[in-house]
Write a protein that holds these residues in place. Structure first.
Motif, PDB file in Angstrom:
ATOM      1  N   VAL A 158       0.841  -1.200   0.000  1.00 38.74           N
ATOM      2  CA  VAL A 158       0.000   0.000   0.000  1.00 38.74           C
ATOM      3  C   VAL A 158       0.877   1.251   0.000  1.00 38.74           C
ATOM      4  CG1 VAL A 158      -1.766   1.304   1.240  1.00 38.74           C
ATOM      5  CG2 VAL A 158      -1.875  -1.201   1.165  1.00 38.74           C
ATOM      6  N   SER A 189      -3.020  -3.148  -5.354  1.00 38.28           N
ATOM      7  CA  SER A 189      -3.135  -2.146  -4.293  1.00 38.28           C
ATOM      8  C   SER A 189      -2.973  -0.733  -4.832  1.00 38.28           C
ATOM      9  CB  SER A 189      -2.088  -2.400  -3.205  1.00 38.28           C
ATOM     10  OG  SER A 189      -2.286  -3.651  -2.585  1.00 38.28           O
ATOM     11  N   GLU A 222      -5.908   0.026  -7.034  1.00 40.95           N
ATOM     12  CA  GLU A 222      -7.162  -0.127  -6.299  1.00 40.95           C
ATOM     13  C   GLU A 222      -8.230  -0.851  -7.120  1.00 40.95           C
ATOM     14  OE1 GLU A 222      -7.989   3.969  -5.171  1.00 40.95           O
ATOM     15  OE2 GLU A 222      -6.987   3.634  -3.249  1.00 40.95           O
ATOM     16  N   PRO A 235      -5.788  -5.142  -1.864  1.00 37.58           N
ATOM     17  CA  PRO A 235      -5.380  -4.602  -0.582  1.00 37.58           C
ATOM     18  C   PRO A 235      -6.344  -4.989   0.513  1.00 37.58           C
ATOM     19  CG  PRO A 235      -6.289  -2.876  -2.006  1.00 37.58           C
ATOM     20  CD  PRO A 235      -6.169  -4.117  -2.826  1.00 37.58           C
TER      21      PRO A 235
END
Length: 258
Positions: free
Chosen positions: A172, A233, A236, A258
């Motif tokens: 992340v 991640s 997204e 994520p």
């Protein structure tokens, strides 16, 4: 008024059938970037643009711009990548590469380095017969770096060690930490010293040496898990083509998020 035509090269990232014989293509070119192309009559028997209108085919194209669209006037194939497109597993992996590439690109923004990366990945799979897992990890991480999402891997982001103890990549935050330096939150995945070295090689090597590394089976699986989790991640989102590729390999684990 004369018709304006543009001659360029392009790789088909996506094809969609429309009307009776037409296709709508998403094409990646070195100078125009990612563009929408209408291929009229591409599905008609004997069409001269049929081959160039297929997924993962690289061609020289003569395009006619009209408003927000380009119309495919003529095409001459340069690389069919039959070694990829005729193998269902490699085709599913190549389709994931195309979907991931499309996800990181802005419309009509030149991306010659990304086009070269994708062409070289398809060549590595279909002609050089490189390990799909090795090519996948190399492609994912290098693509994310070219798109501006490169992780910081030079040292531990907390203690500064150049060779982190039990290294972990926070997918992340995009940083490397020692296991003992982990912070609350985020999603950190383990790396061996070997897979960390491979990750650094992928990010910083010359393009022609991208796949010039080797890892054992377990570290390579680990690097693949890290690379796909990092891409998911940072962007997204998940990728249905990745899920399909993993299904074709007999995996039941869904693509990393994520």
């Amino acid at each position: 008024m004369p018709v304006i035509k543009k001659v360029t090269t392009g790789l088909v990232l996506r094809e969609t059938e429309t009307k009776e014989t037409d296709k709508i293509l998403t094409v990646l070119t070195p100078d125009l970037g990612k563009i929408p192309v209408i291929a009229r009559g591409a599905r008609r028997k004997g069409s001269k643009i049929a081959a160039a209108s297929q997924l993962l085919v690289y061609s020289e194209m003569t395009l006619c711009p009209r408003g927000d669209w380009f119309f495919l006037d003529e095409a001459s194939t340069l690389a069919l990548f039959d070694g990829v497109r005729q193998d269902v597993v490699l085709l599913s992996l190549g389709s994931y590469f195309a979907e991931l590439t499309e996800a990181v690109l802005c419309d009509e923004l030149p991306a010659p380095e990304i086009l070269s990366l994708l062409l070289n990945a398809l060549y590595a799979l279909g002609v050089q017969h490189r390990s799909p897992a090795l090519v996948k990890a190399g492609f994912e991480l290098r693509l994310m770096a070219l798109a501006g999402f490169a992780p910081m891997t030079e040292h531990c982001a907390v203690c500064g060690r150049e060779e982190p103890e039990e290294p972990m990549l926070d997918v992340v935050q995009g940083v490397i930490r020692c296991r003992k330096c982990l912070l609350p939150g985020g999603l950190s995945l383990p790396l061996t010293q070997g897979s960390l070295a491979a990750l650094r090689h992928i990010l910083y090597c010359e393009p022609k040496k991208l796949y010039a590394f080797s890892l054992g089976a377990q570290p390579l699986r680990q690097l693949n898990h890290v690379s796909e989790a990092f891409a998911a991640s940072q962007l997204e989102r998940s990728f249905r083509t990745l899920d399909f590729y993993k299904t074709m390999q007999g995996e039941t684990i869904p693509s990393a998020e994520p």
